[in-house]
Write an enzyme that holds these catalytic residues in place. Sequence first.
Site, PDB file in Angstrom:
ATOM      1  CD  GLU A 170      -2.940  -1.078   2.335  1.00  0.00           C
ATOM      2  OE1 GLU A 170      -2.875  -0.134   3.142  1.00  0.00           O
ATOM      3  OE2 GLU A 170      -3.863  -1.915   2.337  1.00  0.00           O
ATOM      4  CD  GLU A 353      -3.460  -5.831   4.227  1.00  0.00           C
ATOM      5  OE1 GLU A 353      -4.279  -4.979   4.637  1.00  0.00           O
ATOM      6  OE2 GLU A 353      -2.237  -5.664   4.245  1.00  0.00           O
TER       7      GLU A 353
HETATM    8  C1  FCB Z   1      -4.339  -1.974   5.639  1.00  0.00           C
HETATM    9  C2  FCB Z   1      -2.949  -2.283   6.145  1.00  0.00           C
HETATM   10  C3  FCB Z   1      -2.921  -3.283   7.271  1.00  0.00           C
HETATM   11  C4  FCB Z   1      -4.079  -3.086   8.224  1.00  0.00           C
HETATM   12  C5  FCB Z   1      -5.379  -3.011   7.485  1.00  0.00           C
HETATM   13  C6  FCB Z   1      -6.592  -2.873   8.347  1.00  0.00           C
HETATM   14  O1  FCB Z   1      -4.355  -0.703   5.096  1.00  0.00           O
HETATM   15  O2  FCB Z   1      -2.150  -2.784   5.105  1.00  0.00           O
HETATM   16  O3  FCB Z   1      -1.679  -3.200   7.907  1.00  0.00           O
HETATM   17  O4  FCB Z   1      -3.863  -1.979   9.006  1.00  0.00           O
HETATM   18  O5  FCB Z   1      -5.351  -1.946   6.572  1.00  0.00           O
END
Ligand code: FCB
Length: 452
Positions: A170, A353
Amino acid sequence: MHKITLPANSLMLSKDFVYGVATSSFQIEGDRKGRLDCIWDTFCSQPGTIEDGSNGDIACKHVEYYLQDVELISSLGVDAYRLSISWPRVMNEDGSVNELGMRFYINLVDVLLQRKMKVFVTLYHWDLPQHLEDKGGWLNRDTAYAFQRYAAAVANALGDKVHAYATLNEPFCSAYLGYETGIHAPGKTGVGNGRKAAHHLLLAHGLALQELRQLCPNSQHGIVLNFSTCHANTDTEQDKQAAKWADEYHNQWYLKPLMDACYPSVIEKLSNEERPDILEGDMEIISQPIDYLGINFYTRTVYEANEKNWFNVVPPVDTPLTAMGWEITPDAFTELLVDLHNEYTLPPIYITENGAAMNDELIDGEVKDDDRTEYFHTHLNAVNEAIEQGVDIKGYFAWSLMDNFEWALGYSKRFGIVHVDYETQKRTIKQSGNAYAELVKSRINRYISGIK
Ligand code: FCB
């Protein structure tokens, strides 16, 4: 809702689809003494930066408990574990390798392999060594070259035992939250700073990719980007335009350079001082082919135009929210994946994620988080829908394996499918964790019984 189910003919029920869980170094490791300081240590020590005043000194004590944690992951039956390496744990300030720190990851990868899991390694999940920040951090082009050397050191140590490397996690968060709005470490502000940091991060990605390819030709190499679909608050041209600018500024800013070797047209709205310094050859380095794209998705965002012909976020009203105050929008997930697929010629995708913070309660040794299970159910079905519409998606990682340090919100928000008692460090699999494990295992049973 105790179960996660997918349509009977779903490709996600085949044995080739990778299911995993994800974490990151600073959020779980603790053992601050075993590494150099990073920008999050400094940021946490400044008053008012972290909601509960906490830090990463102890976190989930994963460095101490990693063997048990691998057992835990293995007990879920997942195929893969996505972890990140702490740059300040493996590199000394003079650029030499911290052998003890690197040993930790070599051991971790080895036990994961013994447990027959695929290892997904992210090189940068936001924990920049503080000594590099002292020289300007991501505003300093040299940081990109320091990252390249660090990537080579990790690649030499872990080699192709790692199934997939990701350079960055990110870069939007590192650049925009860290250098433009200042709500993340290192807490710097300004449009010019944010854009410059983003460019150096992308350059770092490209430089590291060259090393990874050469040193680990048998691993997959990619990057992890986060996306939130951008929606106009009303049907007016102004709001539609605002949503388009927001999409270019927050989403496409990171993907278009990788795919098309240029920034989106919103760059023309910036003054010369606000634009990054793009040197000759940078965009070629940034746009080298990647083997896969990691996509992180949590929610959508609604925008309206403001008087400066720019965009404002419109907070959600009357819709189901997670404990983060984020709207629960699985349809936007499908939309995102299909839109990206239509707009670019993408490599295969991993969902690196996806998950939700909920207001969990541990009662009599159990967390009955039906709301999180429901979130996983709807979002996994959203991924399935995108696959049916032709998007090449190879796997899905739940964020997160366990409750951990949620950045500026400290330990107040819990994203785990495993509950962590921070007093005792006891781990308890939540109901959602059991539901996820059941889905993964049902797939294996299907395979064995010959259905697929
Ligand atoms: C993302 C991050 C991770 C976590 C989630 C909820 O942006 O990569 O580390 O904080 O959000």
